[in-house]
Motif scaffolding. Structure first.
Motif, PDB file in Angstrom:
ATOM      1  N   GLU A   4       7.624   8.875  -6.977  1.00 28.05           N
ATOM      2  CA  GLU A   4       7.993   8.185  -5.744  1.00 28.05           C
ATOM      3  C   GLU A   4       6.750   7.862  -4.931  1.00 28.05           C
ATOM      4  O   GLU A   4       5.703   8.490  -5.080  1.00 28.05           O
ATOM      5  N   SER A   5       6.901   6.871  -4.066  1.00 24.43           N
ATOM      6  CA  SER A   5       5.755   6.451  -3.256  1.00 24.43           C
ATOM      7  C   SER A   5       6.160   6.357  -1.790  1.00 24.43           C
ATOM      8  O   SER A   5       7.340   6.415  -1.445  1.00 24.43           O
ATOM      9  N   LEU A   6       5.149   6.182  -0.944  1.00 21.35           N
ATOM     10  CA  LEU A   6       5.393   6.102   0.499  1.00 21.35           C
ATOM     11  C   LEU A   6       4.335   5.197   1.108  1.00 21.35           C
ATOM     12  O   LEU A   6       3.217   5.084   0.593  1.00 21.35           O
ATOM     13  N   HIS A   7       4.671   4.571   2.233  1.00 23.59           N
ATOM     14  CA  HIS A   7       3.675   3.752   2.929  1.00 23.59           C
ATOM     15  C   HIS A   7       2.438   4.581   3.240  1.00 23.59           C
ATOM     16  O   HIS A   7       2.541   5.738   3.667  1.00 23.59           O
ATOM     17  N   ALA A   8       1.271   3.979   3.061  1.00 28.36           N
ATOM     18  CA  ALA A   8       0.029   4.693   3.373  1.00 28.36           C
ATOM     19  C   ALA A   8      -0.241   4.714   4.866  1.00 28.36           C
ATOM     20  O   ALA A   8      -0.995   5.565   5.352  1.00 28.36           O
ATOM     21  N   PHE A   9       0.351   3.774   5.600  1.00 26.73           N
ATOM     22  CA  PHE A   9       0.077   3.677   7.034  1.00 26.73           C
ATOM     23  C   PHE A   9       1.377   3.623   7.805  1.00 26.73           C
ATOM     24  O   PHE A   9       2.444   3.395   7.246  1.00 26.73           O
ATOM     25  N   LYS A  10       1.245   3.811   9.108  1.00 27.13           N
ATOM     26  CA  LYS A  10       2.437   3.965   9.934  1.00 27.13           C
ATOM     27  C   LYS A  10       3.255   2.679  10.037  1.00 27.13           C
ATOM     28  O   LYS A  10       4.483   2.707  10.010  1.00 27.13           O
ATOM     29  N   MET A  29       0.866  -1.189   0.000  1.00 28.75           N
ATOM     30  CA  MET A  29       0.000   0.000   0.000  1.00 28.75           C
ATOM     31  C   MET A  29       0.891   1.224   0.000  1.00 28.75           C
ATOM     32  O   MET A  29       1.178   1.810   1.036  1.00 28.75           O
ATOM     33  N   ARG A  30       1.360   1.570  -1.163  1.00 30.14           N
ATOM     34  CA  ARG A  30       2.299   2.683  -1.315  1.00 30.14           C
ATOM     35  C   ARG A  30       1.748   3.645  -2.363  1.00 30.14           C
ATOM     36  O   ARG A  30       2.047   3.524  -3.558  1.00 30.14           O
ATOM     37  N   PRO A  31       0.966   4.590  -1.945  1.00 27.49           N
ATOM     38  CA  PRO A  31       0.450   5.567  -2.901  1.00 27.49           C
ATOM     39  C   PRO A  31       1.560   6.497  -3.394  1.00 27.49           C
ATOM     40  O   PRO A  31       2.597   6.648  -2.743  1.00 27.49           O
ATOM     41  N   ARG A  32       1.280   7.109  -4.542  1.00 26.06           N
ATOM     42  CA  ARG A  32       2.206   8.134  -5.022  1.00 26.06           C
ATOM     43  C   ARG A  32       2.256   9.269  -4.002  1.00 26.06           C
ATOM     44  O   ARG A  32       1.223   9.655  -3.435  1.00 26.06           O
ATOM     45  N   ILE A  33       3.435   9.814  -3.806  1.00 27.63           N
ATOM     46  CA  ILE A  33       3.569  10.901  -2.839  1.00 27.63           C
ATOM     47  C   ILE A  33       2.716  12.092  -3.257  1.00 27.63           C
ATOM     48  O   ILE A  33       2.109  12.774  -2.412  1.00 27.63           O
ATOM     49  N   SER A  34       2.599  12.315  -4.560  1.00 31.30           N
ATOM     50  CA  SER A  34       1.777  13.451  -5.017  1.00 31.30           C
ATOM     51  C   SER A  34       0.330  13.281  -4.550  1.00 31.30           C
ATOM     52  O   SER A  34      -0.331  14.249  -4.165  1.00 31.30           O
TER      53      SER A  34
END
Lengths: 83, 567
Positions: B521-527, B483-488
């Motif tokens: 780039e992407s980032l985890h959606a949750f902690k 679950m890594r949405p685009r940072i944008s």
């Protein structure tokens, strides 16, 4: 205002004790003289008792106990903290 | 056919509302309609850098409400009577700071209660770790709803700049707490003084209609017709419990009403519960009450559509016929137990904790989830250990877990290659952009303030994943990692938070990326992976459903003892 029952006294002391228990403080019922409205409370300051910012000072504690009873319509004339 | 014989009839029913709120309940003062044109007192108790905090907050309020008059009052840990009198005389509302030691927390909350009782709305700024002192003092002095906000760190451990920085994110909450009014609760309390009510009619139906009309008009129901909580019906529940009628189940948030066994039984009776079902209800209420403050109140009093979901695990689910299989969250015969339990939880929250729209439920639009969300896990068809076992209970323990849900999404996966690919497909369809609290400072430092996802996975898909070698924990980890949405996409809903200085320092870099980089780039959606929970439920069709949740889910054993101690 009415005189508190033993259960009510224990209940209020339990609530007040919550304010000091994290610093090791403890309160327990000593005695209650209904005629004089005097409540004696055994007070253990705990290991942080010397830190004035950590634990309520004795005067504050006495005021808080009296006021907590007043909040419930219960009369306590005098609180004696017994170490 | 039976003829309905019209004979005069009356029914006597018991009062479903709490007899007491807090220990010696006093409502907070009426809140202001606006801060515009008002005098706002900034009461400093002399603690290092608390003055910086107050002046920072005051400056932001002044920017937003140009005609507000912010007045600074220097004081000591124990405000003098004269200072409190002056604040009462001059101010329309006050902000006090800072509760960051045992004694000063007690005094600040005590003095705020004094001002509230004089009709002055107040909010205290407290440091994380001192919530307990604030709550204990509020309880001792009979105003459990007194308002405070929490900042991450103790002020005297910071620089002046850091003190200002950690104060800005709580301004929204302070303004809300000074202007959102819930004192109508006192009216409800006044109406609740009678122990019972009697309703008459030309026949039983008319008497029932009169009962329902009165209860619904008092907002003592969920809007659907209620079963009458007659003394006989309530006594039948009580006789099936080991607990005494006056035993306390919990102080139930958000209103912190005394949820006694008898009062819970009355609300359970209105939903048609048996004694055993009432034990499940009591466990659910205890779980709700164990949500740590201030989130226990915040999540139920939010302007967002949060609603508790009740998950039942253990042998009791089968014994009581709590459905975890086909359409287990829907209506109908197979869900009768689910509906009774879920409805009793809702009625208890409304009647014992003032979870009433406009009182302590400040939801903007609402959600049908607030009517009823109760299911069992489909343990019989799950390839994995049940949810409660993952929380440290034994398989034969009976438990209830409460998730404070934030939304519901169904996302069918029409076909899949293998278990791993199915997990990736589920992750790709998982909604993520509704909450991103781990990126922001607004309450983001509070334990349990994490968003998460509860995936209700049907048995066949669970088995496919299991057969590919995934444990439940490893499956949750794969979901989290994918679950890594685009940072944008992640930062777009947060630009307002960024403007207000509420993005956590470690995530500032997200906003410094170029537009192209933010899209690539992407980032985890949750902690963390602990934010993803899988529960097996439903029938064999591949139609999973996901709920969002906020605050750590709490599992509570179903016990015979009211307060949840070992039976």
């Amino acid at each position: 205002m009415s005189q508190p029952s033993r259960n009510q006294i224990d209940g209020v002391l339990m609530l007040i004790e919550q304010m000091i228990s994290r610093d090791g403080g403890a309160l327990s019922f000593g005695s209650y003289a209904a005629a004089e409205g005097r409540l004696v409370v055994d007070y253990d300051k705990g290991p942080n008792g010397g830190c004035s910012e950590c634990v309520l000072d004795a005067e504050s504690l006495k005021d808080f106990i009296v006021e907590a009873f007043e909040t419930r319509g219960l009369n306590i004339e005098d609180v004696v903290l017994r170490s | 056919m039976h003829d309905m014989v019209a004979t005069a009839s009356k029914i006597e029913v018991l009062n479903p509302t709490a007899s007491d709120y807090g220990e010696a309940n006093s409502p907070i003062a009426p809140r202001l309609e606006t801060l515009e044109g008002k005098v706002i007192g900034l009461l400093w108790n002399g603690k290092p850098l608390a003055d910086v905090a107050l002046k920072t907050v005051g400056a932001i309020i002044k920017e937003r409400y140009p005609t507000a008059d912010l007045r600074f009052f220097p004081g000591t840990i124990r405000f003098t009577k004269e200072l409190l009198a002056q604040a009462t005389e001059e101010c329309d509302a006050v902000i006090t700071c800072c509760a960051d030691c045992g004694a000063c927390s007690s005094w600040l909350i005590h003095d705020s209660i004094t001002l509230e009782r004089r009709g002055i709305p107040s909010v205290t700024i407290a440091s994380k770790g001192f919530e307990h002192d604030c709550e204990a003092t509020a309880a001792a002095f009979g105003m459990p709803s007194v308002r405070y906000v929490v900042v991450p760190r103790v002020y005297n451990a910071l620089t002046a700049q850091q003190a200002a920085d950690q104060s800005r994110p709580v301004v929204d909450d302070i303004v809300r707490m000074l202007t959102v009014n819930d004192v109508e609760a006192a009216t409800v309390l006044a109406e609740a003084e009678a122990d019972h009510f009697t309703f008459s009619g030309g026949d039983t139906i008319e008497a029932l209609d009169a009962f329902n009309s009165f209860y619904i008009s008092n907002d003592w129901g969920d809007g659907y017709p209620l079963l009458p909580p007659t003394a006989e019906r309530v006594e039948k529940i009580l006789s099936g419990l080991e607990a005494r009628r006056d035993d306390l189940v919990c102080h139930l948030p958000p209103g912190m009403g005394h949820a006694t066994v008898e009062k819970v039984a009355i609300n359970a009776a209105m939903a048609g519960c048996s004694a055993d079902e009432t034990l499940v209800v009591m466990a659910a209420l205890r779980a709700i009450a164990k949500c740590p403050p201030p989130l226990d109140k915040s999540v139920l009093m939010s302007t967002g559509a949060f609603s508790p979901l009740v998950l039942v695990n253990g042998p009791i689910a089968q014994r009581l016929k709590v459905n975890g299989a086909r359409c287990c969250l829907g209506p109908g015969r197979d869900n009768h137990t689910n509906i009774r339990i879920g409805r009793a939880v809702t009625l208890s929250l409304k009647n014992l904790a003032r979870w009433v729209p406009g009182l302590m439920d400040l939801d903007s639009i609402g959600t049908p989830r607030k009517f009823n969300l109760c299911l069992a896990e489909n343990e019989a068809e799950s390839p994995w250990e049940p949810y409660h076992v993952t929380q440290g209970y034994r398989p034969d323990d009976d438990t209830v877990t409460v998730f404070h849900t934030t939304g519901e999404w169904d996302h069918p996966i029409p076909g899949f290659i293998d278990g791993y690919q199915l997990l990736k497909a589920l992750a790709a369809k998982m909604p993520f952009a509704d909450q991103t609290s781990y990126l922001v400072q607004a309450l983001g430092h509070l334990t349990g303030f994490e968003d998460g996802r509860l995936l209700l996975l049907n048995p066949d898909q669970a088995k496919a994943i299991f057969d590919d070698g995934f444990t439940k924990v490893s499956a949750e980890k794969v979901l989290y990692q994918h679950m890594r949405p685009r940072i944008s996409d992640l930062i777009e809903p947060l630009r307002g938070r960024k403007r207000d200085g509420m993005i956590r320092p470690e995530f500032q870099w997200l906003f410094e990326l170029s537009p192209d980089a933010a899209r690539q780039e992407s980032l985890h959606a949750f902690k963390s992976e602990q934010c993803i929970k899988i529960v097996v439920a439903g029938s064999h069709t591949p139609k999973p459903v996901t709920y969002g949740w906020l605050t750590t889910p709490i599992t509570e054993p179903v016990t015979a003892a009211a307060g949840g101690a070992a039976a």
